[in-house]
Write a protein that holds these residues in place. Sequence first.
Motif, PDB file in Angstrom:
ATOM      1  N   ARG A  57      44.012 -58.128  67.201  1.00 23.06           N
ATOM      2  CA  ARG A  57      42.845 -58.603  67.953  1.00 23.06           C
ATOM      3  C   ARG A  57      41.963 -57.426  68.375  1.00 23.06           C
ATOM      4  O   ARG A  57      40.746 -57.444  68.233  1.00 23.06           O
ATOM      5  CB  ARG A  57      43.330 -59.405  69.161  1.00 23.06           C
ATOM      6  N   LEU A  58      42.597 -56.364  68.880  1.00 23.46           N
ATOM      7  CA  LEU A  58      41.856 -55.187  69.328  1.00 23.46           C
ATOM      8  C   LEU A  58      41.265 -54.423  68.141  1.00 23.46           C
ATOM      9  O   LEU A  58      40.134 -53.946  68.196  1.00 23.46           O
ATOM     10  CB  LEU A  58      42.774 -54.283  70.158  1.00 23.46           C
ATOM     11  N   SER A  59      42.032 -54.318  67.049  1.00 25.48           N
ATOM     12  CA  SER A  59      41.538 -53.636  65.839  1.00 25.48           C
ATOM     13  C   SER A  59      40.309 -54.347  65.286  1.00 25.48           C
ATOM     14  O   SER A  59      39.330 -53.710  64.895  1.00 25.48           O
ATOM     15  CB  SER A  59      42.619 -53.598  64.768  1.00 25.48           C
ATOM     16  N   LYS A  60      40.359 -55.690  65.244  1.00 22.86           N
ATOM     17  CA  LYS A  60      39.224 -56.470  64.722  1.00 22.86           C
ATOM     18  C   LYS A  60      37.975 -56.277  65.589  1.00 22.86           C
ATOM     19  O   LYS A  60      36.872 -56.206  65.069  1.00 22.86           O
ATOM     20  CB  LYS A  60      39.577 -57.959  64.654  1.00 22.86           C
ATOM     21  N   SER A  61      38.165 -56.138  66.902  1.00 18.46           N
ATOM     22  CA  SER A  61      36.999 -55.937  67.774  1.00 18.46           C
ATOM     23  C   SER A  61      36.357 -54.571  67.541  1.00 18.46           C
ATOM     24  O   SER A  61      35.174 -54.385  67.825  1.00 18.46           O
ATOM     25  CB  SER A  61      37.396 -56.101  69.239  1.00 18.46           C
ATOM     26  N   LEU A  62      37.118 -53.605  66.998  1.00 17.42           N
ATOM     27  CA  LEU A  62      36.585 -52.290  66.646  1.00 17.42           C
ATOM     28  C   LEU A  62      36.120 -52.235  65.194  1.00 17.42           C
ATOM     29  O   LEU A  62      35.816 -51.169  64.669  1.00 17.42           O
ATOM     30  CB  LEU A  62      37.658 -51.212  66.885  1.00 17.42           C
ATOM     31  N   LYS A  63      36.114 -53.425  64.527  1.00 19.47           N
ATOM     32  CA  LYS A  63      35.707 -53.557  63.117  1.00 19.47           C
ATOM     33  C   LYS A  63      36.627 -52.774  62.185  1.00 19.47           C
ATOM     34  O   LYS A  63      36.208 -52.143  61.223  1.00 19.47           O
ATOM     35  CB  LYS A  63      34.254 -53.133  62.928  1.00 19.47           C
ATOM     36  N   LEU A  64      37.931 -52.781  62.503  1.00 21.39           N
ATOM     37  CA  LEU A  64      38.956 -52.137  61.685  1.00 21.39           C
ATOM     38  C   LEU A  64      39.981 -53.184  61.292  1.00 21.39           C
ATOM     39  O   LEU A  64      40.212 -54.152  62.013  1.00 21.39           O
ATOM     40  CB  LEU A  64      39.657 -51.029  62.481  1.00 21.39           C
ATOM     41  N   SER A  65      40.608 -52.991  60.127  1.00 21.22           N
ATOM     42  CA  SER A  65      41.674 -53.928  59.768  1.00 21.22           C
ATOM     43  C   SER A  65      43.000 -53.503  60.404  1.00 21.22           C
ATOM     44  O   SER A  65      43.849 -54.347  60.683  1.00 21.22           O
ATOM     45  CB  SER A  65      41.820 -54.035  58.244  1.00 21.22           C
ATOM     46  N   ASN A  66      43.144 -52.227  60.646  1.00 19.31           N
ATOM     47  CA  ASN A  66      44.386 -51.746  61.244  1.00 19.31           C
ATOM     48  C   ASN A  66      44.168 -50.336  61.798  1.00 19.31           C
ATOM     49  O   ASN A  66      43.422 -49.542  61.225  1.00 19.31           O
ATOM     50  CB  ASN A  66      45.493 -51.723  60.177  1.00 19.31           C
ATOM     51  N   MET A  67      44.828 -50.005  62.924  1.00 18.43           N
ATOM     52  CA  MET A  67      44.771 -48.647  63.464  1.00 18.43           C
ATOM     53  C   MET A  67      46.121 -48.310  64.099  1.00 18.43           C
ATOM     54  O   MET A  67      46.690 -49.106  64.844  1.00 18.43           O
ATOM     55  CB  MET A  67      43.668 -48.511  64.507  1.00 18.43           C
ATOM     56  N   ARG A  68      46.622 -47.135  63.785  1.00 19.95           N
ATOM     57  CA  ARG A  68      47.921 -46.683  64.286  1.00 19.95           C
ATOM     58  C   ARG A  68      47.818 -45.229  64.723  1.00 19.95           C
ATOM     59  O   ARG A  68      47.260 -44.398  64.006  1.00 19.95           O
ATOM     60  CB  ARG A  68      48.984 -46.814  63.198  1.00 19.95           C
ATOM     61  N   ILE A  69      48.357 -44.901  65.882  1.00 19.24           N
ATOM     62  CA  ILE A  69      48.445 -43.517  66.351  1.00 19.24           C
ATOM     63  C   ILE A  69      49.925 -43.147  66.375  1.00 19.24           C
ATOM     64  O   ILE A  69      50.775 -43.993  66.666  1.00 19.24           O
ATOM     65  CB  ILE A  69      47.788 -43.324  67.731  1.00 19.24           C
ATOM     66  N   TYR A  70      50.233 -41.902  66.016  1.00 22.72           N
ATOM     67  CA  TYR A  70      51.639 -41.517  65.949  1.00 22.72           C
ATOM     68  C   TYR A  70      51.831 -40.043  66.315  1.00 22.72           C
ATOM     69  O   TYR A  70      50.900 -39.242  66.289  1.00 22.72           O
ATOM     70  CB  TYR A  70      52.215 -41.784  64.559  1.00 22.72           C
ATOM     71  N   PHE A  71      53.058 -39.719  66.649  1.00 18.89           N
ATOM     72  CA  PHE A  71      53.524 -38.342  66.864  1.00 18.89           C
ATOM     73  C   PHE A  71      54.809 -38.199  66.074  1.00 18.89           C
ATOM     74  O   PHE A  71      55.659 -39.086  66.099  1.00 18.89           O
ATOM     75  CB  PHE A  71      53.821 -38.084  68.346  1.00 18.89           C
ATOM     76  N   ASN A  72      54.938 -37.096  65.337  1.00 15.32           N
ATOM     77  CA  ASN A  72      56.233 -36.795  64.732  1.00 15.32           C
ATOM     78  C   ASN A  72      56.520 -35.311  64.853  1.00 15.32           C
ATOM     79  O   ASN A  72      55.619 -34.492  65.016  1.00 15.32           O
ATOM     80  CB  ASN A  72      56.361 -37.311  63.292  1.00 15.32           C
ATOM     81  N   GLY A  73      57.792 -34.996  64.831  1.00 11.38           N
ATOM     82  CA  GLY A  73      58.203 -33.615  64.978  1.00 11.38           C
ATOM     83  C   GLY A  73      59.513 -33.344  64.269  1.00 11.38           C
ATOM     84  O   GLY A  73      60.309 -34.257  64.033  1.00 11.38           O
ATOM     85  N   LEU A  74      59.716 -32.086  63.921  1.00  8.56           N
ATOM     86  CA  LEU A  74      60.942 -31.627  63.271  1.00  8.56           C
ATOM     87  C   LEU A  74      61.581 -30.528  64.115  1.00  8.56           C
ATOM     88  O   LEU A  74      60.876 -29.705  64.702  1.00  8.56           O
ATOM     89  CB  LEU A  74      60.634 -31.064  61.880  1.00  8.56           C
ATOM     90  N   ASN A  75      62.891 -30.526  64.176  1.00  7.70           N
ATOM     91  CA  ASN A  75      63.664 -29.511  64.916  1.00  7.70           C
ATOM     92  C   ASN A  75      63.215 -29.417  66.371  1.00  7.70           C
ATOM     93  O   ASN A  75      62.954 -28.339  66.894  1.00  7.70           O
ATOM     94  CB  ASN A  75      63.559 -28.139  64.234  1.00  7.70           C
ATOM     95  N   LEU A  76      63.136 -30.551  67.021  1.00 11.82           N
ATOM     96  CA  LEU A  76      62.574 -30.601  68.364  1.00 11.82           C
ATOM     97  C   LEU A  76      63.508 -30.047  69.427  1.00 11.82           C
ATOM     98  O   LEU A  76      63.070 -29.297  70.296  1.00 11.82           O
ATOM     99  CB  LEU A  76      62.192 -32.042  68.708  1.00 11.82           C
ATOM    100  N   LEU A  77      64.775 -30.411  69.400  1.00 11.08           N
ATOM    101  CA  LEU A  77      65.718 -29.985  70.436  1.00 11.08           C
ATOM    102  C   LEU A  77      67.037 -29.564  69.811  1.00 11.08           C
ATOM    103  O   LEU A  77      67.467 -30.153  68.818  1.00 11.08           O
ATOM    104  CB  LEU A  77      65.983 -31.127  71.427  1.00 11.08           C
ATOM    105  N   THR A  78      67.666 -28.574  70.414  1.00 16.48           N
ATOM    106  CA  THR A  78      68.996 -28.133  69.984  1.00 16.48           C
ATOM    107  C   THR A  78      69.854 -27.933  71.215  1.00 16.48           C
ATOM    108  O   THR A  78      69.452 -27.236  72.143  1.00 16.48           O
ATOM    109  CB  THR A  78      68.920 -26.808  69.197  1.00 16.48           C
TER     110      THR A  78
END
Length: 110
Positions: A57-78
């Motif tokens: 619903r929110l994506s359509k109001s921004l005239k987008l079919s889909n929107m995703r935000i992400y964070f990824n990381g490698l070797n974060l904690l030991t």
Amino acid sequence: MRDYRSEENQDLYAAYPRLGTTKAGIENNLQPSTWWLRDASFLRLKSLEIGYTLPTRLSKSLKLSNMRIYFNGLNLLTWSPFKMWDPEQGGNGFAYPIQKVFNVGLNVNL
């Protein structure tokens, strides 16, 4: 701080044993020993990705079919009792350290 064994420092509990430049003369250095063994057990958070996809619903109001935000990381904690260098490097503590990688992204479909 003098935390090594020498002629002047006869501390039996010094962190490092007496060193020498030749094999001859310091016979004790040639004996089998567990002196240099360390507990290098470790637990590592090797990779992690967290993302959020906006509701349609929110994506359509921004005239987008889909929107995703992400964070990824490698070797974060030991977690390890061994603190001298990265325990995954084993006995090669002078090697280039394992890098931590962080990424933040936005996927947008029009």
